[in-house]
Design an enzyme around this catalytic site. Structure first.
Site, PDB file in Angstrom:
ATOM      1  N   THR A 131      40.705  43.365  49.892  1.00 49.98           N
ATOM      2  CA  THR A 131      41.964  43.463  51.174  1.00 49.98           C
ATOM      3  C   THR A 131      41.868  44.024  52.399  1.00 49.98           C
ATOM      4  OG1 THR A 131      44.312  43.547  50.957  1.00 49.98           O
ATOM      5  CG2 THR A 131      42.796  44.153  49.731  1.00 49.98           C
ATOM      6  N   ASP A 132      42.476  43.550  54.115  1.00 50.88           N
ATOM      7  CA  ASP A 132      42.237  44.683  54.444  1.00 50.88           C
ATOM      8  C   ASP A 132      43.363  46.101  54.081  1.00 50.88           C
ATOM      9  OD1 ASP A 132      44.655  43.855  54.713  1.00 50.88           O
ATOM     10  OD2 ASP A 132      45.118  43.205  57.041  1.00 50.88           O
ATOM     11  N   GLU A 133      43.924  45.924  52.960  1.00 48.77           N
ATOM     12  CA  GLU A 133      44.690  47.168  52.714  1.00 48.77           C
ATOM     13  C   GLU A 133      44.268  48.233  52.511  1.00 48.77           C
ATOM     14  OE1 GLU A 133      48.082  46.102  50.975  1.00 48.77           O
ATOM     15  OE2 GLU A 133      48.333  44.950  51.511  1.00 48.77           O
ATOM     16  N   TYR A 156      48.046  49.280  44.101  1.00 53.03           N
ATOM     17  CA  TYR A 156      47.411  48.034  44.501  1.00 53.03           C
ATOM     18  C   TYR A 156      45.988  48.334  45.610  1.00 53.03           C
ATOM     19  CZ  TYR A 156      46.108  43.287  46.937  1.00 53.03           C
ATOM     20  OH  TYR A 156      44.680  42.599  46.758  1.00 53.03           O
ATOM     21  N   LYS A 160      41.744  48.329  44.791  1.00 57.61           N
ATOM     22  CA  LYS A 160      41.200  47.145  45.455  1.00 57.61           C
ATOM     23  C   LYS A 160      39.624  48.500  45.826  1.00 57.61           C
ATOM     24  CE  LYS A 160      40.480  43.106  45.539  1.00 57.61           C
ATOM     25  NZ  LYS A 160      40.742  42.175  45.074  1.00 57.61           N
TER      26      LYS A 160
HETATM   27  P1  NAD Z   1      47.029  35.494  43.184  1.00 57.03           P
HETATM   28  O1  NAD Z   1      48.075  36.493  42.433  1.00 57.03           O
HETATM   29  O2  NAD Z   1      47.716  34.676  43.815  1.00 57.03           O
HETATM   30  O3  NAD Z   1      45.984  34.850  42.104  1.00 57.03           O
HETATM   31  C1  NAD Z   1      45.676  35.762  41.602  1.00 57.03           C
HETATM   32  C2  NAD Z   1      44.270  35.700  40.170  1.00 57.03           C
HETATM   33  O4  NAD Z   1      44.251  36.500  39.393  1.00 57.03           O
HETATM   34  C3  NAD Z   1      44.998  34.288  39.386  1.00 57.03           C
HETATM   35  O5  NAD Z   1      45.136  32.676  39.162  1.00 57.03           O
HETATM   36  C4  NAD Z   1      45.488  34.909  37.995  1.00 57.03           C
HETATM   37  O6  NAD Z   1      45.834  34.125  36.490  1.00 57.03           O
HETATM   38  C5  NAD Z   1      44.022  35.674  37.578  1.00 57.03           C
HETATM   39  N1  NAD Z   1      44.398  36.959  37.027  1.00 57.03           N
HETATM   40  C6  NAD Z   1      44.728  37.494  37.216  1.00 57.03           C
HETATM   41  N2  NAD Z   1      44.538  38.512  36.557  1.00 57.03           N
HETATM   42  C7  NAD Z   1      43.743  38.497  36.009  1.00 57.03           C
HETATM   43  C8  NAD Z   1      42.385  39.026  34.253  1.00 57.03           C
HETATM   44  N3  NAD Z   1      42.932  39.867  33.655  1.00 57.03           N
HETATM   45  N4  NAD Z   1      41.163  38.372  34.718  1.00 57.03           N
HETATM   46  C9  NAD Z   1      40.982  36.512  34.905  1.00 57.03           C
HETATM   47  N5  NAD Z   1      42.599  36.591  35.671  1.00 57.03           N
HETATM   48  C10 NAD Z   1      43.008  36.876  36.269  1.00 57.03           C
HETATM   49  O7  NAD Z   1      45.904  36.054  44.349  1.00 57.03           O
HETATM   50  P2  NAD Z   1      45.797  35.779  45.816  1.00 57.03           P
HETATM   51  O8  NAD Z   1      46.452  36.244  46.806  1.00 57.03           O
HETATM   52  O9  NAD Z   1      45.243  34.301  45.070  1.00 57.03           O
HETATM   53  O10 NAD Z   1      44.439  36.945  46.103  1.00 57.03           O
HETATM   54  C11 NAD Z   1      43.341  36.879  45.665  1.00 57.03           C
HETATM   55  C12 NAD Z   1      41.821  37.227  45.796  1.00 57.03           C
HETATM   56  O11 NAD Z   1      42.120  37.546  47.257  1.00 57.03           O
HETATM   57  C13 NAD Z   1      42.684  39.494  45.424  1.00 57.03           C
HETATM   58  O12 NAD Z   1      41.863  40.088  44.694  1.00 57.03           O
HETATM   59  C14 NAD Z   1      43.242  39.623  46.505  1.00 57.03           C
HETATM   60  O13 NAD Z   1      43.212  41.165  46.655  1.00 57.03           O
HETATM   61  C15 NAD Z   1      42.485  39.635  47.964  1.00 57.03           C
HETATM   62  N6  NAD Z   1      43.037  38.828  48.640  1.00 57.03           N
HETATM   63  C16 NAD Z   1      44.393  38.643  48.653  1.00 57.03           C
HETATM   64  C17 NAD Z   1      44.954  38.169  50.083  1.00 57.03           C
HETATM   65  C18 NAD Z   1      45.937  37.686  50.600  1.00 57.03           C
HETATM   66  O14 NAD Z   1      47.105  37.865  51.397  1.00 57.03           O
HETATM   67  N7  NAD Z   1      47.102  36.773  49.563  1.00 57.03           N
HETATM   68  C19 NAD Z   1      44.411  39.133  51.403  1.00 57.03           C
HETATM   69  C20 NAD Z   1      43.478  39.436  50.698  1.00 57.03           C
HETATM   70  C21 NAD Z   1      42.718  39.517  49.645  1.00 57.03           C
HETATM   71  O1  DAU Z   2      46.649  42.575  53.981  1.00 54.45           O
HETATM   72  C1  DAU Z   2      46.203  41.943  52.683  1.00 54.45           C
HETATM   73  C2  DAU Z   2      47.482  41.651  51.453  1.00 54.45           C
HETATM   74  O2  DAU Z   2      48.133  41.347  51.887  1.00 54.45           O
HETATM   75  C3  DAU Z   2      46.762  41.230  49.973  1.00 54.45           C
HETATM   76  O3  DAU Z   2      45.500  41.895  49.885  1.00 54.45           O
HETATM   77  C4  DAU Z   2      47.785  41.336  48.862  1.00 54.45           C
HETATM   78  O4  DAU Z   2      47.300  40.962  47.868  1.00 54.45           O
HETATM   79  C5  DAU Z   2      48.900  40.474  50.044  1.00 54.45           C
HETATM   80  O5  DAU Z   2      50.003  40.595  48.751  1.00 54.45           O
HETATM   81  C6  DAU Z   2      49.418  40.584  50.830  1.00 54.45           C
HETATM   82  O6  DAU Z   2      50.336  42.140  50.830  1.00 54.45           O
HETATM   83  P1  DAU Z   2      51.696  42.674  51.621  1.00 54.45           P
HETATM   84  O7  DAU Z   2      52.600  43.507  50.749  1.00 54.45           O
HETATM   85  O8  DAU Z   2      51.474  42.575  52.399  1.00 54.45           O
HETATM   86  O9  DAU Z   2      52.380  41.480  50.944  1.00 54.45           O
HETATM   87  P2  DAU Z   2      53.444  40.498  50.605  1.00 54.45           P
HETATM   88  O10 DAU Z   2      53.978  39.051  51.042  1.00 54.45           O
HETATM   89  O11 DAU Z   2      54.156  41.311  49.535  1.00 54.45           O
HETATM   90  O12 DAU Z   2      54.374  41.288  52.453  1.00 54.45           O
HETATM   91  C7  DAU Z   2      54.315  41.743  53.465  1.00 54.45           C
HETATM   92  C8  DAU Z   2      55.203  42.320  54.830  1.00 54.45           C
HETATM   93  O13 DAU Z   2      56.777  41.984  54.198  1.00 54.45           O
HETATM   94  C9  DAU Z   2      55.942  43.335  53.908  1.00 54.45           C
HETATM   95  O14 DAU Z   2      55.362  44.468  55.167  1.00 54.45           O
HETATM   96  C10 DAU Z   2      56.634  44.082  53.051  1.00 54.45           C
HETATM   97  C11 DAU Z   2      57.817  43.160  53.829  1.00 54.45           C
HETATM   98  N1  DAU Z   2      58.875  42.188  53.169  1.00 54.45           N
HETATM   99  C12 DAU Z   2      57.929  41.720  51.613  1.00 54.45           C
HETATM  100  C13 DAU Z   2      59.036  41.385  50.718  1.00 54.45           C
HETATM  101  C14 DAU Z   2      58.028  40.404  49.286  1.00 54.45           C
HETATM  102  C15 DAU Z   2      59.985  42.449  53.013  1.00 54.45           C
HETATM  103  O15 DAU Z   2      60.604  42.844  53.912  1.00 54.45           O
HETATM  104  N2  DAU Z   2      60.900  41.729  52.428  1.00 54.45           N
HETATM  105  C16 DAU Z   2      60.049  41.181  50.852  1.00 54.45           C
HETATM  106  O16 DAU Z   2      60.926  40.702  49.755  1.00 54.45           O
END
Ligand code: NAD
Ligand code: DAU
Length: 352
Positions: A131-133, A156, A160
């Site tokens: 992630t970019d975080e 989180y 990562k």
């Molecule tokens: P998600 O939460 O939707 O899915 C995570 C998956 O991992 C689920 O299917 C869960 O069952 C599985 N999992 C969790 N713990 C586990 C364990 N102990 N063993 C096996 N499986 C397990 O997440 P996502 O949003 O699809 O993100 C996927 C990956 O991409 C993550 O590594 C996240 O850090 C990264 N990522 C997400 C975003 C985003 O915006 N969602 C952006 C950049 C990177």
């Molecule tokens: O940048 C990549 C990341 O983006 C991933 O690594 C994470 O897995 C993914 O969850 C996401 O993280 P964020 O914290 O940016 O996403 P989230 O959707 O939780 O929140 C987006 C923005 O919206 C953040 O500034 C918080 C705000 N927010 C979120 C929720 C859930 C609200 O204002 N209200 C809400 O109810």
């Protein structure tokens, strides 16, 4: 030649899109999805490929070394694309240890198995989806790129960042071939409705309050999920990518409040509600602790070296996303019916 690719977290949001793409595009690959099926993992996300002859699912907890070892022994994989993680920042503030276990310990288990696998497959590749975080928070101006120093600010992102460091350390110490990509915020179908965009869509639909943290001024850089998995596919298949890092993003920065306004307006139109009615649901609530102000990615390395670019505008992607959630309300109701209700109530009450 037939290759076996392990994909971890394939029942989650991004993982399910990646599994579907790999199964459909590469009939010669055997795609093995390993996932614990936490609240965020759902096999329904993969209904359309579950009977494909080149697809296998195993319910595995990556924190359990014996389970990880047995998957490597049984499938003798050529590569792993690792996505399994605890992924929600708010949950990491509530329960950091779950993030340490899956994101750090789970990743190190996979790395240990990968190093053993080098004896059988010397070119075994470990691709870590990150992630970019990990780069922390940006002020106005400036972008994250591959050279940005790590500065994680939430449990989180610290977990990562730690897993990224372990991947590079194993590359350096054990000559494990690896790739890391750090992507910005994804959106699209099958995203668990605890994340901003699907949460707002589903609450607008139910005419429920829309919790915007702080003043809604935090900025995120949004990318259509299928453009992220297209980038992963491209990077995974590029021989020169081994040992490299790629930042992935759509050059699509939005303040949270502007996205919520846009979603309200698009949904008023789609649901034939009077203009402005959904905006009345917006409730400003207590801010997220340690809330990162701004993320923004410079993807030029990926664009210039591998020719990647996003396929959709944000408006197109949001239309598709809203339409998917409107057509799949049963999915939303099912995935949110369990512990999620308690989680949301707890979160909501702590903010109001
Ligand atoms: P998600 O939460 O939707 O899915 C995570 C998956 O991992 C689920 O299917 C869960 O069952 C599985 N999992 C969790 N713990 C586990 C364990 N102990 N063993 C096996 N499986 C397990 O997440 P996502 O949003 O699809 O993100 C996927 C990956 O991409 C993550 O590594 C996240 O850090 C990264 N990522 C997400 C975003 C985003 O915006 N969602 C952006 C950049 C990177
Ligand atoms: O940048 C990549 C990341 O983006 C991933 O690594 C994470 O897995 C993914 O969850 C996401 O993280 P964020 O914290 O940016 O996403 P989230 O959707 O939780 O929140 C987006 C923005 O919206 C953040 O500034 C918080 C705000 N927010 C979120 C929720 C859930 C609200 O204002 N209200 C809400 O109810």
């Amino acid at each position: 030649m037939k290759k076996t690719i392990l994909i971890t977290g394939g029942a989650g949001f991004i993982g399910s899109h990646l599994v579907r793409r790999m199964v459909n595009r590469y009939p010669d690959y055997h795609v093995v999805n390993i996932d614990k099926l936490t609240y965020a993992g759902n096999l329904e996300n993969l209904k359309d490929v579950e009977n494909a002859s080149n697809y296998t699912f195993r319910k595995i907890d990556i924190v359990d070394w014996e389970q990880v070892k047995s998957v490597f022994e049984n499938f003798n994989p050529d590569a792993i694309i690792h996505l399994a993680a605890e992924s929600h920042v708010d949950r990491s503030i509530e329960n950091p240890m779950a993030f340490v276990m899956t994101n750090v310990v789970g990743t190190v288990n996979l790395l240990n198995a990968a190093v053993q696998q080098l004896k059988h497959k010397p070119y075994f590749l470990f691709y870590h989806v990150s992630t970019d975080e990990v780069f922390g928070s940006l002020e106005e101006g400036g972008f994250f790129n591959e050279k940005t120093p790590y500065d994680p600010q939430s449990p989180y992102s610290a977990s990562k960042a730690s897993s990224d460091h372990f991947v590079r350390a194993y590359g350096n110490t054990y000559q494990l071939p690896y790739i890391i990509s750090n992507c910005s915020n994804n959106y699209g179908p099958y995203q668990f409705p605890e994340k901003l965009i699907p949460l707002m869509i589903y609450r607008i639909l139910k005419n429920e309050s829309l919790p915007v943290y702080g003043q809604g001024l935090n900025v995120r850089d949004w990318l259509w999920v299928e453009d992220h998995v297209a980038a992963i596919d491209l990077i995974f298949h590029a021989p020169q990518a081994v040992g490299q890092t790629f930042t992935i993003g759509g050059k699509n920065e939005w303040k949270n409040i502007d996205i919520v306004h846009l979603l309200c307006d698009l949904m008023d139109h789609k649901l034939k509600r009077p203009n402005g009615s959904s905006r009345k649901l917006i409730t400003f609530v207590k801010d997220r602790a340690g809330h990162d102000l701004r993320y923004a990615i410079d993807p030029s390395h990926l664009e210039n070296t591998l020719g990647w670019k996003p396929s959709l505008t944000f408006e197109e992607g949001l239309h598709k996303t809203i339409d998917w959630y409107l057509a799949n309300q049963d999915w939303v109701n099912r995935v949110t019916s369990g512990e999620y209700q308690l989680y949301f109530e707890r979160q909501y009450q702590s903010r109001t």
